[in-house]
Design an enzyme around this catalytic site. Structure first.
Site, PDB file in Angstrom:
ATOM      1  N   SER A  40     -14.219  11.581  60.454  1.00 30.85           N
ATOM      2  CA  SER A  40     -15.227  10.555  60.149  1.00 30.85           C
ATOM      3  C   SER A  40     -14.876   9.864  58.838  1.00 30.85           C
ATOM      4  O   SER A  40     -14.148  10.416  58.003  1.00 30.85           O
ATOM      5  CB  SER A  40     -16.595  11.243  59.997  1.00 30.85           C
ATOM      6  OG  SER A  40     -17.533  10.372  59.422  1.00 30.85           O
TER       7      SER A  40
ATOM      8  N   TYR B  85     -22.175  17.612  56.690  1.00 34.37           N
ATOM      9  CA  TYR B  85     -21.354  16.834  57.621  1.00 34.37           C
ATOM     10  C   TYR B  85     -20.030  16.439  56.956  1.00 34.37           C
ATOM     11  O   TYR B  85     -18.956  16.610  57.529  1.00 34.37           O
ATOM     12  CB  TYR B  85     -22.136  15.595  58.049  1.00 34.37           C
ATOM     13  CG  TYR B  85     -21.461  14.727  59.084  1.00 34.37           C
ATOM     14  CD1 TYR B  85     -21.498  15.061  60.437  1.00 34.37           C
ATOM     15  CD2 TYR B  85     -20.793  13.561  58.717  1.00 34.37           C
ATOM     16  CE1 TYR B  85     -20.891  14.254  61.393  1.00 34.37           C
ATOM     17  CE2 TYR B  85     -20.186  12.747  59.661  1.00 34.37           C
ATOM     18  CZ  TYR B  85     -20.238  13.091  61.001  1.00 34.37           C
ATOM     19  OH  TYR B  85     -19.635  12.284  61.948  1.00 34.37           O
TER      20      TYR B  85
END
Ligand SMILES: NC(=O)c1ccc[n+]([C@@H]2O[C@H](COP(=O)([O-])OP(=O)(O)OC[C@H]3O[C@@H](n4cnc5c(N)ncnc54)[C@H](O)[C@@H]3O)[C@@H](O)[C@H]2O)c1
Length: 277
Positions: free
Chosen positions: A154, A167
């Site tokens: 990501s 995350y």
């Protein structure tokens, strides 16, 4: 697009979102696919994950392209489950050439008041789940001296992001994982790379919690507010990166011709990545 005729691709998180699109694009370009998703909730995740029906819909889309699909409901958090997926895949197709380790979850909390479950689920799915998927398939790929592993990280693995410590930690960690695996697997002519998407137009990004994080100044922000914010954020004039944009890079890295591209991280983020060192 590369040709994947006679290639077998295992895609995790294939019920909807990016994983579904990867599976369809692999099939469009000749591959048969093994479709994995978890048709049950992950405790701390407040938005709908993939369902059995959606996983079946992905399979129908693949079959509509005259390719074969093997559907396996399995949780990437379990190494035993992932080893069983690989065994089933080999039993069905004879071999596995490609792993697209795409399954992931996101929630939004400041670390100071994050509950234990949110931390654990994020690390378990996004990091351990990817490691499990690789560990399950790697012995088979090493035996065949062929393999393409593409991990979905990501843009949160490029920077610090408030509310996303768990995350971001999981997605930064994937880069270390990918680079180590690239070196360990190199003697076997297996490649391992990561794609780093920006904001992608999938179910993960379409719910109230995410709108509130992206547009904190509004009481009840909606999709239009979210889209306005993303338009400001992306240097290129787009709201979203679409799943198919990510699929194109996944297929590129998974191609036979990409044999000497390994240990790399590739941003697909409308230049959101470009002002970082
Ligand atoms: N959407 C974005 O903006 C964005 C941006 C950067 C990176 N990503 C990453 O891209 C990947 C795909 O996300 P998406 O946008 O398609 O999200 P999504 O929520 O639409 O799809 C994710 C899929 O993973 C599955 N999954 C979740 N936990 C699982 C588990 N334990 N075992 C098996 N399957 C599981 C879900 O059921 C779902 O079908 C994720 O790794 C995500 O972190 C997404």
């Amino acid at each position: 697009m590369p040709n994947f005729t006679r290639r077998i691709a295992l895609v995790t998180g294939a019920a909807h979102g990016q994983g579904r699109e990867h599976a369809i694009q692999f099939a469009k370009n000749g591959a048969d696919v093994i479709l994995v998703d978890v048709p049950k909730p992950v405790d701390s995740v407040p938005y709908p994950l993939g369902t059995s029906a959606e996983l079946r819909e992905t399979a129908s889309a693949v079959e509509g392209l005259e390719r074969k699909a093997l559907v396996v409901e399995a949780d990437v958090r379990s190494i035993d489950a992932m080893r069983a997926v690989v065994a089933d895949g080999i039993a069905a197709f004879g071999h596995i050439d490609i792993l697209a380790a795409n399954a992931g979850v996101v929630t939004y909390h400041q670390l100071v008041d994050m509950d234990d479950q949110a931390w654990q689920d994020t690390i378990d799915v996004n990091l351990t789940g990817v490691a499990n998927s690789i560990r399950a398939v790697l012995p088979h790929m090493m035996e065949r001296k062929y393999g393409r592993i593409v991990v979905t990280s990501s843009q949160a693995a490029r920077r610090g992001v408030p509310n996303l410590s768990h995350y971001a930690a999981s997605k930064w960690a994937l880069i270390g994982l990918v680079k180590a695996v690239a070196l360990e697997a190199a003697p076997y002519m297996i490649t391992c790379n990561a794609v780093l998407p920006g904001a992608v137009n999938t179910p993960m990004m379409h719910h109230d919690e995410v709108y509130k994080v992206f547009v904190p100044e509004k009481d009840a922000p909606g999709l239009e507010d979210m889209e306005a914010r993303l338009t400001q954020m992306n240097p290129m004039p787009t709201i979203w990166v679409e799943p198919t944009d990510i699929s194109h890079e996944v297929l590129h890295l998974a191609a036979e011709e990409s044999r000497f591209i390994s240990g790399c991280t590739v941003d697909v983020a409308a230049a959101y990545n470009a002002n970082l060192p």
